[in-house]
Design a protein around this motif. Structure first.
Motif, PDB file in Angstrom:
ATOM      1  N   ARG A   1     -67.608 -38.875 -18.556  1.00  0.00           N
ATOM      2  CA  ARG A   1     -67.812 -38.734 -17.092  1.00  0.00           C
ATOM      3  C   ARG A   1     -67.719 -38.754 -15.832  1.00  0.00           C
ATOM      4  O   ARG A   1     -68.677 -39.396 -14.681  1.00  0.00           O
ATOM      5  CB  ARG A   1     -65.845 -39.731 -17.125  1.00  0.00           C
ATOM      6  N   CYS A   2     -68.146 -36.920 -16.018  1.00  0.00           N
ATOM      7  CA  CYS A   2     -68.780 -35.810 -15.153  1.00  0.00           C
ATOM      8  C   CYS A   2     -69.863 -35.818 -15.701  1.00  0.00           C
ATOM      9  O   CYS A   2     -70.627 -35.497 -14.589  1.00  0.00           O
ATOM     10  CB  CYS A   2     -67.820 -34.986 -15.305  1.00  0.00           C
ATOM     11  N   SER A   3     -70.940 -36.563 -16.248  1.00  0.00           N
ATOM     12  CA  SER A   3     -72.277 -36.833 -16.317  1.00  0.00           C
ATOM     13  C   SER A   3     -73.198 -37.966 -16.297  1.00  0.00           C
ATOM     14  O   SER A   3     -74.547 -37.707 -16.414  1.00  0.00           O
ATOM     15  CB  SER A   3     -72.526 -36.185 -17.583  1.00  0.00           C
ATOM     16  N   GLN A   4     -72.169 -38.592 -15.551  1.00  0.00           N
ATOM     17  CA  GLN A   4     -73.519 -40.073 -15.227  1.00  0.00           C
ATOM     18  C   GLN A   4     -74.222 -39.546 -14.100  1.00  0.00           C
ATOM     19  O   GLN A   4     -75.100 -40.175 -13.879  1.00  0.00           O
ATOM     20  CB  GLN A   4     -72.412 -40.561 -14.749  1.00  0.00           C
ATOM     21  N   TRP A   5     -74.220 -39.039 -13.127  1.00  0.00           N
ATOM     22  CA  TRP A   5     -75.362 -38.899 -12.296  1.00  0.00           C
ATOM     23  C   TRP A   5     -76.668 -37.364 -12.026  1.00  0.00           C
ATOM     24  O   TRP A   5     -76.949 -37.602 -11.567  1.00  0.00           O
ATOM     25  CB  TRP A   5     -74.715 -37.251 -11.271  1.00  0.00           C
ATOM     26  N   ILE A   6     -76.443 -37.345 -14.085  1.00  0.00           N
ATOM     27  CA  ILE A   6     -77.709 -36.838 -14.559  1.00  0.00           C
ATOM     28  C   ILE A   6     -78.591 -37.880 -14.599  1.00  0.00           C
ATOM     29  O   ILE A   6     -78.885 -38.847 -14.745  1.00  0.00           O
ATOM     30  CB  ILE A   6     -77.667 -36.022 -16.220  1.00  0.00           C
ATOM     31  N   ILE A   7     -80.329 -37.379 -13.809  1.00  0.00           N
ATOM     32  CA  ILE A   7     -81.830 -38.320 -13.933  1.00  0.00           C
ATOM     33  C   ILE A   7     -82.604 -37.669 -14.938  1.00  0.00           C
ATOM     34  O   ILE A   7     -83.042 -37.023 -14.657  1.00  0.00           O
ATOM     35  CB  ILE A   7     -81.933 -38.449 -12.168  1.00  0.00           C
ATOM     36  N   GLY A   8     -82.713 -38.636 -15.592  1.00  0.00           N
ATOM     37  CA  GLY A   8     -83.386 -38.527 -16.707  1.00  0.00           C
ATOM     38  C   GLY A   8     -83.110 -37.233 -17.700  1.00  0.00           C
ATOM     39  O   GLY A   8     -82.212 -37.547 -17.867  1.00  0.00           O
ATOM     40  N   ALA A   9     -83.910 -36.208 -17.708  1.00  0.00           N
ATOM     41  CA  ALA A   9     -83.977 -35.645 -19.180  1.00  0.00           C
ATOM     42  C   ALA A   9     -84.259 -33.840 -18.646  1.00  0.00           C
ATOM     43  O   ALA A   9     -85.584 -33.766 -19.304  1.00  0.00           O
ATOM     44  CB  ALA A   9     -84.321 -35.795 -20.493  1.00  0.00           C
ATOM     45  N   PRO A  10     -83.286 -33.440 -17.171  1.00  0.00           N
ATOM     46  CA  PRO A  10     -83.682 -32.243 -17.603  1.00  0.00           C
ATOM     47  C   PRO A  10     -83.633 -30.952 -17.945  1.00  0.00           C
ATOM     48  O   PRO A  10     -82.889 -31.153 -18.907  1.00  0.00           O
ATOM     49  CB  PRO A  10     -83.471 -32.355 -15.522  1.00  0.00           C
ATOM     50  N   GLU A  11     -84.715 -29.877 -17.730  1.00  0.00           N
ATOM     51  CA  GLU A  11     -85.253 -29.022 -18.866  1.00  0.00           C
ATOM     52  C   GLU A  11     -83.577 -27.928 -17.829  1.00  0.00           C
ATOM     53  O   GLU A  11     -83.519 -27.326 -18.106  1.00  0.00           O
ATOM     54  CB  GLU A  11     -85.896 -28.462 -18.490  1.00  0.00           C
ATOM     55  N   SER A  12     -83.687 -28.263 -16.857  1.00  0.00           N
ATOM     56  CA  SER A  12     -82.610 -27.031 -16.131  1.00  0.00           C
ATOM     57  C   SER A  12     -82.283 -27.855 -14.179  1.00  0.00           C
ATOM     58  O   SER A  12     -83.031 -28.710 -13.501  1.00  0.00           O
ATOM     59  CB  SER A  12     -83.242 -26.355 -15.412  1.00  0.00           C
ATOM     60  N   ILE A  13     -81.360 -27.707 -14.017  1.00  0.00           N
ATOM     61  CA  ILE A  13     -80.585 -28.562 -13.152  1.00  0.00           C
ATOM     62  C   ILE A  13     -79.938 -27.210 -12.281  1.00  0.00           C
ATOM     63  O   ILE A  13     -78.957 -25.996 -12.455  1.00  0.00           O
ATOM     64  CB  ILE A  13     -79.540 -29.391 -13.355  1.00  0.00           C
ATOM     65  N   ILE A  14     -80.532 -27.513 -10.860  1.00  0.00           N
ATOM     66  CA  ILE A  14     -79.382 -26.560  -9.964  1.00  0.00           C
ATOM     67  C   ILE A  14     -78.368 -27.311  -8.657  1.00  0.00           C
ATOM     68  O   ILE A  14     -78.992 -28.086  -8.166  1.00  0.00           O
ATOM     69  CB  ILE A  14     -80.114 -25.341  -8.881  1.00  0.00           C
ATOM     70  N   VAL A  15     -77.144 -26.987  -8.993  1.00  0.00           N
ATOM     71  CA  VAL A  15     -76.355 -27.626  -7.816  1.00  0.00           C
ATOM     72  C   VAL A  15     -76.161 -26.515  -6.766  1.00  0.00           C
ATOM     73  O   VAL A  15     -75.190 -25.742  -7.554  1.00  0.00           O
ATOM     74  CB  VAL A  15     -75.117 -27.585  -9.148  1.00  0.00           C
ATOM     75  N   VAL A  16     -76.774 -27.268  -5.980  1.00  0.00           N
ATOM     76  CA  VAL A  16     -76.593 -26.835  -4.757  1.00  0.00           C
ATOM     77  C   VAL A  16     -75.445 -27.129  -3.989  1.00  0.00           C
ATOM     78  O   VAL A  16     -75.137 -28.203  -3.526  1.00  0.00           O
ATOM     79  CB  VAL A  16     -78.044 -26.533  -4.165  1.00  0.00           C
ATOM     80  N   GLU A  17     -73.787 -26.317  -3.604  1.00  0.00           N
ATOM     81  CA  GLU A  17     -72.895 -26.616  -2.859  1.00  0.00           C
ATOM     82  C   GLU A  17     -73.207 -26.336  -0.807  1.00  0.00           C
ATOM     83  O   GLU A  17     -73.527 -25.195  -0.261  1.00  0.00           O
ATOM     84  CB  GLU A  17     -71.594 -26.353  -3.131  1.00  0.00           C
ATOM     85  N   LEU A  18     -73.265 -27.677  -0.372  1.00  0.00           N
ATOM     86  CA  LEU A  18     -73.549 -27.110   1.367  1.00  0.00           C
ATOM     87  C   LEU A  18     -71.749 -27.495   2.006  1.00  0.00           C
ATOM     88  O   LEU A  18     -71.476 -28.753   1.606  1.00  0.00           O
ATOM     89  CB  LEU A  18     -74.632 -27.747   1.452  1.00  0.00           C
ATOM     90  N   ALA A  19     -70.938 -26.472   2.390  1.00  0.00           N
ATOM     91  CA  ALA A  19     -70.161 -27.079   3.210  1.00  0.00           C
ATOM     92  C   ALA A  19     -70.659 -27.204   4.367  1.00  0.00           C
ATOM     93  O   ALA A  19     -70.812 -25.552   5.335  1.00  0.00           O
ATOM     94  CB  ALA A  19     -68.882 -25.704   2.717  1.00  0.00           C
ATOM     95  N   ASP A  20     -69.969 -28.011   5.425  1.00  0.00           N
ATOM     96  CA  ASP A  20     -69.886 -28.050   6.701  1.00  0.00           C
ATOM     97  C   ASP A  20     -68.674 -28.736   7.506  1.00  0.00           C
ATOM     98  O   ASP A  20     -67.667 -29.185   7.209  1.00  0.00           O
ATOM     99  CB  ASP A  20     -71.305 -28.253   7.278  1.00  0.00           C
ATOM    100  N   ASP A  21     -68.992 -28.761   8.755  1.00  0.00           N
ATOM    101  CA  ASP A  21     -67.672 -29.134   9.760  1.00  0.00           C
ATOM    102  C   ASP A  21     -68.094 -31.055   9.406  1.00  0.00           C
ATOM    103  O   ASP A  21     -66.473 -31.846   9.763  1.00  0.00           O
ATOM    104  CB  ASP A  21     -67.327 -29.260  10.569  1.00  0.00           C
ATOM    105  N   SER A  22     -69.064 -31.697   9.188  1.00  0.00           N
ATOM    106  CA  SER A  22     -69.410 -32.780   8.776  1.00  0.00           C
ATOM    107  C   SER A  22     -69.839 -33.663   8.208  1.00  0.00           C
ATOM    108  O   SER A  22     -70.713 -32.475   7.675  1.00  0.00           O
ATOM    109  CB  SER A  22     -69.835 -33.312  10.871  1.00  0.00           C
TER     110      SER A  22
END
Length: 988
Positions: free
Chosen positions: A342-363
């Motif tokens: 359920r937590c991996s449906q977002w993966i596109i293709g077969a990547p060798e590596s994924i970098i997850v970058v979190e951006l937090a802001d007011d809007s």
């Protein structure tokens, strides 16, 4: 100094010594083989039998224990959640189980600090702090069970260390018991306070004096600066943090006040035993959080892209490697509803590596602008091939996958398993691409399988090796790699441990990493704090070689056990047990299904991990002719509710419910089952015999006085009501009414399950009427019972007879176009889950096809909704609120979301799931006299209070017959099956 047990006479005296200790404290001391086996391992590759386990009740107990250990030179091993990866809580001494120290003691919102005991769980603390708008920042992937004391011991960091740093950064003050049993308080000291402290004629005073005499040397401080990791590396946990103390204003002009907490953090319980910790608190991240999932075909390119991402000031920057992607995709194929899938449906293709970058802001707009700028720069530099941006629930799913990587590492069948050895290396983030390039050269040269995950934005790389722990060659390859990587890390002036600690895994290499002078200083620090080396000895300093006392003995054969289930996909039962790596996801207490018994008792022995430890320990190493002949295994499995939560929520996919059934059948083969298990296994048969006398049975069993002798004889709780019998079975009611629809265009088969047939016939008929009015031809299938009662009690051979018969009877009837459903979720779960591995070999193909086309009631309705056959137009416009408790087996092998989706068919029905674990009834579990109290404790955690709080106008939904019974007994409310609710709402 390595602590040595004096001589063999010591062990002869040990039982009487431990007995004396037990009588001198309010807590408990356990030295039986089962307790010692449970605490013999953690989440690391190590295993060593402790002398026993002591659980203090309060600080007075703790002081008594420390003095006892000092007097008798008994090693004391402080233990929190036991999720350490470097063997920190594994040893031959007395395990100090600190779980009773779990209180929040003091809080100052204005000054932003909180004082807690060491066994407060990190996430539980933040739940408590949430209404005040504050939180404790550092967050390990195990934060839902990791305790503050363990986080201090390892100087844990977590996924947001870019903004929140390490635990050391937030430890303001602490109280601790020293090796002589005295109590010390550590906090920031101004120079005059520091010098006053070192003049005290106490052990605490001698600590300050020793450190002053050592660190006042300019040469010593120079050695520390040269030998320890670069100052720019925030994740640093090799040796004791003496370099940080040397930068205090006692020794360095303009430095911060001296605070011994800097040394205590990361000391792994080797210097003292914490009793309190005062923590700095931070404010939550800005309200809108988006995640850019950067997909790459090359791991080095992903690390270079991390440097680009850091320009946009992310709050987290995490790497997910190829192996984890592959295993997530495999999970999708096996069970698309389990946690990993359920937590991996977002993966596109077969990547060798994924970098997850979190951006937090007011809007949201601000996040989107920053994300667009980042992805534009990556595209311009031709870095990566996909950069989707996610918000809301999708963000939590991505982070859940990241948190589960440790378990995913163990999810592949076979003897090739992860070995955490170089999984904690930290370098300057600018050096990371060059470091990984050279690291991968070493790994390819050694021919070792590996995968990466990382706190990439903070220079921490979790490189996991995959080797056969059971061979000399596999262990030798780990040692060879670790020796080379230690030199590589030294060359980059990095840290071999960024947050997981030295333990007994990396400590062997500290003289090389830190330099001999610095290492000898660490040894003197240890001896000053703990002259007898009773506190967690042989960790950090004086460690044995990293390849001794391992969980698996190289060269030892894995037993090939006879089984009733087919365990081929795991390469046998033992290897299925060995899926458990000890990461302890089963010890979470604030969310999810797994593990209801642990949530109820908070006892390690009642966790799925403990059960796996006992199964592995007693089945693999025994002198019994029959390896199943161990009452210790039967006892440890007693409180397993067979909820199947571990099958879906354990990242490694441990299926303890099936293991329990397998073991019990073999145990019964040797010793018999006893009366009550036999009665429960044959419950529906017996109820069928009683059905003609239903009014008399209901009158008799519904009366507390009249039913008491029967309950006592059967071993059922007197306070538990018994399920009533229908006056007319479901099968007979169906045959009498035979509801049909003239315009039926689709067919569905309804399995006449054993519980609906004799106890819930009205729900069976509601299901038939609902589907008929919606235009379906409902064909009742009746053959043998599902076998659920038999499986729950370990009567696997009996269940196998039912499985063979049902698959033979229904295999050629049920199809994708005309699937089979059932009213009771646990019965259709037999077809979906157990049957394919239970039936005779010649029926397996048919059983797999039948499994695919056997659906929970809600699964079927949701499928028909998606196909456009059922819609809101069929149901009332009336507004109602529904609160739903989802059956365990629906949660584990189907989906709670589908239940909510189906109950939301009436468009003005507001449906919310009660976030409960198991209801606690679990078939017969809640009826059994010795389990009744725990059954109610489990229900009282979330479920029953939520039901009681609901207004009378709120519909309470529960599809499981046991769940409805528990709600009725515990909250005096009638819960309805989804079919009943939809039938009442139907307007056609």
């Amino acid at each position: 100094m390595t602590l040595q047990i004096p001589d063999p006479e010591y062990f002869k005296a040990l039982p009487s010594l431990l007995d004396r200790l037990a009588h001198s404290i309010k807590g408990t001391v356990r030295s039986d083989e089962a307790s010692r086996t449970i605490f013999a391992s953690d989440a690391s590759a190590y295993q060593e039998m402790p002398l026993g386990v002591v659980t203090p009740e309060d600080k007075e107990d703790l002081i008594t224990i420390v003095r006892f250990c000092q007097e008798h030179k008994v090693p004391l091993i402080p233990r929190g959640a036991g999720t350490s990866l470097a063997g920190q809580v594994v040893g031959s001494g007395l395990v100090l189980d600190m779980r009773r120290f779990n209180r929040i003691l003091d809080f100052n919102k204005e000054a932003k600090w909180v004082t807690v005991e060491p066994s407060v769980i990190r996430n539980s603390l933040n739940d408590w702090l949430a209404p005040h708008g504050l939180l404790f920042g550092p967050e390990t992937s195990t934060a839902n069970r990791a305790v503050i004391g363990g986080m201090i011991g390892n100087n844990s960091c977590g996924m947001h260390s870019i903004v929140w740093g390490s635990t050391r950064d937030h430890l303001l003050a602490c109280r601790a018991i020293l090796a002589d049993g005295s109590e010390a308080s550590f906090q920031a000291l101004a120079p005059e306070e520091f010098h006053a402290k070192r003049a005290e004629q106490t052990l605490e005073g001698s600590l300050y004096e020793m450190l002053y005499q050592e660190l006042k040397s300019e040469q010593t401080r120079s050695d520390l600066e040269k030998g320890y990791p670069k100052a720019s590396i925030r994740r640093r946990n090799n040796g004791y943090a003496l370099d940080l103390l040397a930068r205090s204003n006692i020794f360095t002009d303009g430095g911060p006040d001296f605070n011994m907490c800097k040394l205590i953090a990361g000391s792994e319980g080797t210097l003292c035993v914490l009793t309190e910790a005062t923590l700095n608190l931070v404010e939550p991240l800005p309200p809108v959080i988006g995640v850019v999932a950067m997909h790459f075909e090359d791991s080095i390119e992903s690390l270079k892209a991390t440097l680009v991402a850091l320009k946009y000031k992310p709050t987290s920057c995490e790497l997910i490697g190829a192996f984890h992607v592959q295993q997530a995709m495999e999970n999708n194929k096996i069970n698309k509803f389990n946690t990993i899938a359920r937590c991996s449906q977002w993966i596109i293709g077969a990547p060798e590596s994924i970098i997850v970058v979190e951006l937090a802001d007011d809007s949201r707009e601000a996040v989107e602008r920053r994300a667009a700028a980042l992805t534009a720069e990556l595209a311009e530099k031709k870095m990566g091939y996909a950069w989707p941006l996610f918000f809301g629930e999708d963000v939590e799913k991505i982070w859940q996958l990241r948190r589960d990587l440790g378990g995913i590492n163990s999810s592949k069948a076979g003897d090739i398993k992860p070995f955490e050895a170089i999984e904690d290396c930290a370098v300057d983030v600018e050096d990371q691409p060059a470091y990984v390039t050279e690291l991968e050269r070493i790994l390819h040269r050694e021919g070792v399988q590996f995968t990466h995950s990382a706190h990439a934005g903070d220079g921490e790389l979790h490189t996991i090796l995959f080797v056969n722990h059971k061979t000399q060659e596999g262990i030798a390859s780990v040692r060879s790699v670790l020796e080379q990587v230690a030199k590589l890390v030294k060359r980059f002036r990095g840290s071999l441990s960024g947050e997981h600690g030295d333990g007994r895994l990396r400590a062997e290499f500290l003289p090389e990493l830190l330099g001999d002078a610095n290492y000898q200083l660490c040894k003197r620090v240890k001896s000053t704090f703990d002259a007898s080396h009773i506190f967690n000895p042989n960790k950090i300093v004086d460690a044995p070689p990293m390849d001794v006392s391992l969980r698996y003995i190289p060269g030892e054969e894995t037993p090939d056990l006879p089984t009733y289930f087919n365990w081929d996909k795991d390469q046998g039962l033992m290897r299925a047990v060995e899926r458990c790596s000890g990461i302890g996801e089963c010890k979470k207490v604030t969310s999810g299904l797994m593990c209801p018994s642990y949530m109820g008792t908070r006892e390690e022995k009642d966790s799925t991990r403990a059960r796996a430890n006992i199964l592995r320990g007693f089945l693999s190493r025994t002198d019994k002719a029959n390896r199943y002949d161990h009452k210790e295994i039967k006892d440890i499995l007693d409180l397993c509710l067979s909820c199947k939560g571990c099958k879906s929520e354990c990242p490694a996919g441990v299926d303890m419910a099936r293991m329990k059934a397998e073991f019990l059948q073999h145990y019964y083969d040797l010793h018999g089952s006893g009366l009550r298990p036999w009665l429960v296994a044959h419950f529906t048969t017996l109820m069928g015999l009683a059905l003609p006398f239903a009014p008399l049975y209901n009158l008799f069993m519904g009366n507390r006085v009249l039913s008491a002798p029967v309950k006592l004889a059967a071993g059922f709780a007197l306070d538990r009501s018994m399920p009533a019998l229908c006056r007319l079975s479901f099968e007979k009611q169906y045959n009498r009414e035979m509801p049909t629809t003239a315009k039926a265009m689709r067919k569905v088969h309804l399995f006449c399950d054993e519980f609906t047939n004799v106890n819930d016939a009205h729900i069976g008929m509601a299901t038939v009427h609902l589907l008929t009015r919606l235009g379906y031809e409902v064909v009742l299938l009746r053959n043998k019972e599902s076998g659920r009662s038999s499986l729950s009690q370990g009567f696997v051979k009996r269940a196998k007879l039912f499985a063979d018969s049902n698959v033979a009877a229904f295999g050629d009837i049920v199809s994708e176009d005309a699937p089979m459903i059932a009213v009771e979720p646990s019965t259709i779960a037999c077809f979906k889950d157990e049957y394919p591995d239970l039936v005779a070999p010649d029926l397996r193909v048919k059983a797999k096809a039948l499994s695919k086309n056997s659906l929970m009631f809600e699964e079927f309705i949701a499928r028909e909704m998606d196909a456009g056959h059922i819609g809101p137009e069929h149901f009332t416009q009336e507004a109602k609120e529904v609160r739903v408790h989802v059956h365990c087996h629906q949660k584990s092998i189907s989906s709670s979301d589908l239940v909510v989706k189906v109950l939301s068919l009436p468009e003005n029905y507001h449906v919310s799931e009660i976030p409960s674990s198991c209801c606690g009834m679990a078939g017969a579990f809640g009826y059994e006299k010795e389990h009744h109290a725990l059954s109610m404790t489990i229900a009282e955690q979330i479920l029953l209070p939520a039901v009681r709080e609901a207004d009378e106008s709120v519909i309470i939904a529960a599809s499981g017959t046991s769940c409805r019974h528990q709600i009725k007994d515990g909250a005096k409310r009638e819960a309805l099956h989804s079919a009943e609710i939809l039938l009442q709402a139907l307007k056609i």
